[in-house]
Design a protein around this motif. Structure first.
Motif, short mmCIF file in Angstrom:
data_model
loop_
_atom_site.label_atom_id
_atom_site.label_comp_id
_atom_site.label_asym_id
_atom_site.label_seq_id
_atom_site.Cartn_x
_atom_site.Cartn_y
_atom_site.Cartn_z
N ASP A 1 -11.20 2.35 0.03
CA ASP A 1 -9.80 2.05 0.33
C ASP A 1 -9.12 3.15 1.14
O ASP A 1 -7.91 3.10 1.35
CB ASP A 1 -9.01 1.79 -0.97
CG ASP A 1 -8.90 3.02 -1.86
OD1 ASP A 1 -9.38 4.09 -1.45
OD2 ASP A 1 -8.33 2.89 -2.96
N ASP A 2 -9.88 4.16 1.60
CA ASP A 2 -9.20 5.25 2.30
C ASP A 2 -9.81 5.65 3.64
O ASP A 2 -9.38 6.63 4.24
CB ASP A 2 -9.08 6.49 1.40
CG ASP A 2 -10.35 6.77 0.61
OD1 ASP A 2 -11.42 6.36 1.07
OD2 ASP A 2 -10.23 7.38 -0.47
N SER B 1 -4.64 -0.96 -0.97
CA SER B 1 -5.13 0.11 -1.85
C SER B 1 -4.28 0.03 -3.11
O SER B 1 -3.08 -0.26 -3.03
CB SER B 1 -5.00 1.49 -1.20
OG SER B 1 -3.66 1.81 -0.94
N THR C 1 5.33 -0.65 2.17
CA THR C 1 4.45 0.52 2.18
C THR C 1 5.19 1.79 1.80
O THR C 1 4.65 2.88 1.96
CB THR C 1 3.80 0.70 3.57
OG1 THR C 1 4.85 0.89 4.54
CG2 THR C 1 2.97 -0.50 3.96
N GLN D 1 -10.00 0.11 6.43
CA GLN D 1 -8.64 -0.45 6.40
C GLN D 1 -8.39 -1.35 7.62
O GLN D 1 -7.76 -2.40 7.50
CB GLN D 1 -7.60 0.67 6.34
CG GLN D 1 -7.48 1.34 4.99
CD GLN D 1 -6.79 0.47 3.96
OE1 GLN D 1 -5.87 -0.28 4.27
NE2 GLN D 1 -7.22 0.57 2.71
N ASN E 1 -0.86 7.25 -6.24
CA ASN E 1 -1.38 8.53 -5.73
C ASN E 1 -2.80 8.67 -6.29
O ASN E 1 -3.37 7.69 -6.76
CB ASN E 1 -0.47 9.70 -6.14
CG ASN E 1 -0.26 9.75 -7.64
OD1 ASN E 1 -1.19 9.55 -8.41
ND2 ASN E 1 0.96 10.02 -8.06
N SER F 1 -0.64 4.18 1.04
CA SER F 1 -1.36 5.11 1.92
C SER F 1 -0.54 5.33 3.18
O SER F 1 -0.42 4.44 4.02
CB SER F 1 -2.74 4.54 2.28
OG SER F 1 -3.53 4.38 1.13
N GLN G 1 -0.96 7.06 5.85
CA GLN G 1 -1.62 7.04 7.16
C GLN G 1 -1.86 5.62 7.68
O GLN G 1 -2.09 5.43 8.87
CB GLN G 1 -2.93 7.83 7.13
CG GLN G 1 -4.03 7.23 6.26
CD GLN G 1 -4.02 7.76 4.84
OE1 GLN G 1 -2.96 7.95 4.28
NE2 GLN G 1 -5.19 7.98 4.27
N SER H 1 0.86 -1.19 0.00
CA SER H 1 0.00 0.00 0.00
C SER H 1 0.89 1.23 0.00
O SER H 1 2.00 1.20 0.52
CB SER H 1 -0.91 0.02 1.23
OG SER H 1 -1.64 1.24 1.29
#
Length: 235
Positions: free
Chosen positions: A186-187, A143, A114, A192, A147, A94, A96, A92
């Motif tokens: 996915d966000d 995800s 990640t 998640q 971007n 992401s 966060q 992923s």
């Protein structure tokens, strides 16, 4: 014995839900975790239209009935890979959720990536890391975008190298190169966390089942038959 060994590998294939993964979650669990909330209608990818239930206040709503089916298939495939001692890599971009995903992988004895994905990690692995490097047996994308506007490079590279993939695909994603696409948000943090919990429970359950089957058929094996993982898996 060879008969016992064959039984260990053939028995799980005779049952549609050998690991009883359908009991791990319900449609309401997905709804409560906001898995049904897609992006704005203007961001919708045309290949995600079959998975869209409708649109409310210009926001796409994902059809959770389809998500349940696809997620069960994805978890089932993941369980079979883990049961057979496969290397599973969580991916992923992401930021966060990077700590959550890395912790999930570590807790179930697998691997995560990640950070920035260096070109050629899969497609040029023998040159980068030497001959005999082992690629993952399954990549799980929690995800798929790199971007907002680009797909993660590893989605394309995994398809090139015939590495099977499971991927959470939001309404703005392209599901065509994912082996087992799972339509869903996915966000959001709740979604998640649910995905990570389900994949961790699935992999742990499959590995425990393997140990039970070996005891049942009187087989023993070294603690881990998997070869030393490459730097790719640990990066």
């Amino acid at each position: 014995s060879d008969a016992g060994s064959d039984k260990i590998f053939s028995e799980p294939l005779k049952h549609p839900d050998f690991f009883r993964l359908s009991e791990l979650f319900s449609l309401k669990d997905l709804f409560d975790a906001r898995v049904h909330l897609g992006h704005k209608r203007g961001c919708r990818h045309r290949l995600m239209e079959p998975y869209i239930f409708g649109c409310r206040l210009e926001q796409d709503i994902i059809d959770l009935d389809q998500t349940v089916q696809h997620l069960q298939q994805a978890l089932n495939f993941t369980a079979h890979v883990a049961y057979r001692g496969g290397v599973i890599l969580f991916v992923s971009r992401s930021r966060q959720f990077s700590h959550l995903i890395e912790s999930t992988a570590r807790d179930c004895g697998e691997y995560a990536h990640t950070r920035y994905w260096q070109g050629g990690l899969l497609t040029n692995a023998p040159v980068q890391y030497g001959a005999g490097v082992r690629l993952p047996d399954l990549i799980v994308f929690l995800s798929t975008p790199n971007n907002i506007f680009q797909q993660h490079v590893a989605v394309r590279d995994a398809a090139k190298m015939n590495v099977p993939t499971v991927g959470i695909v939001d309404s703005n994603c392209n599901p065509s190169l994912i082996t087992y696409p799972v339509p869903g948000n996915d966000d959001s943090a709740a979604a998640q966390e649910l995905y990570c919990k389900l994949f961790k429970m699935t992999i742990t359950r499959a590995k425990d089942k393997r140990k039970q089957m070996e005891l049942l058929y009187g087989l023993s094996r070294p603690e881990d038959q998997r070869s030393v993982p490459s730097r790719l898996s640990q990066d």
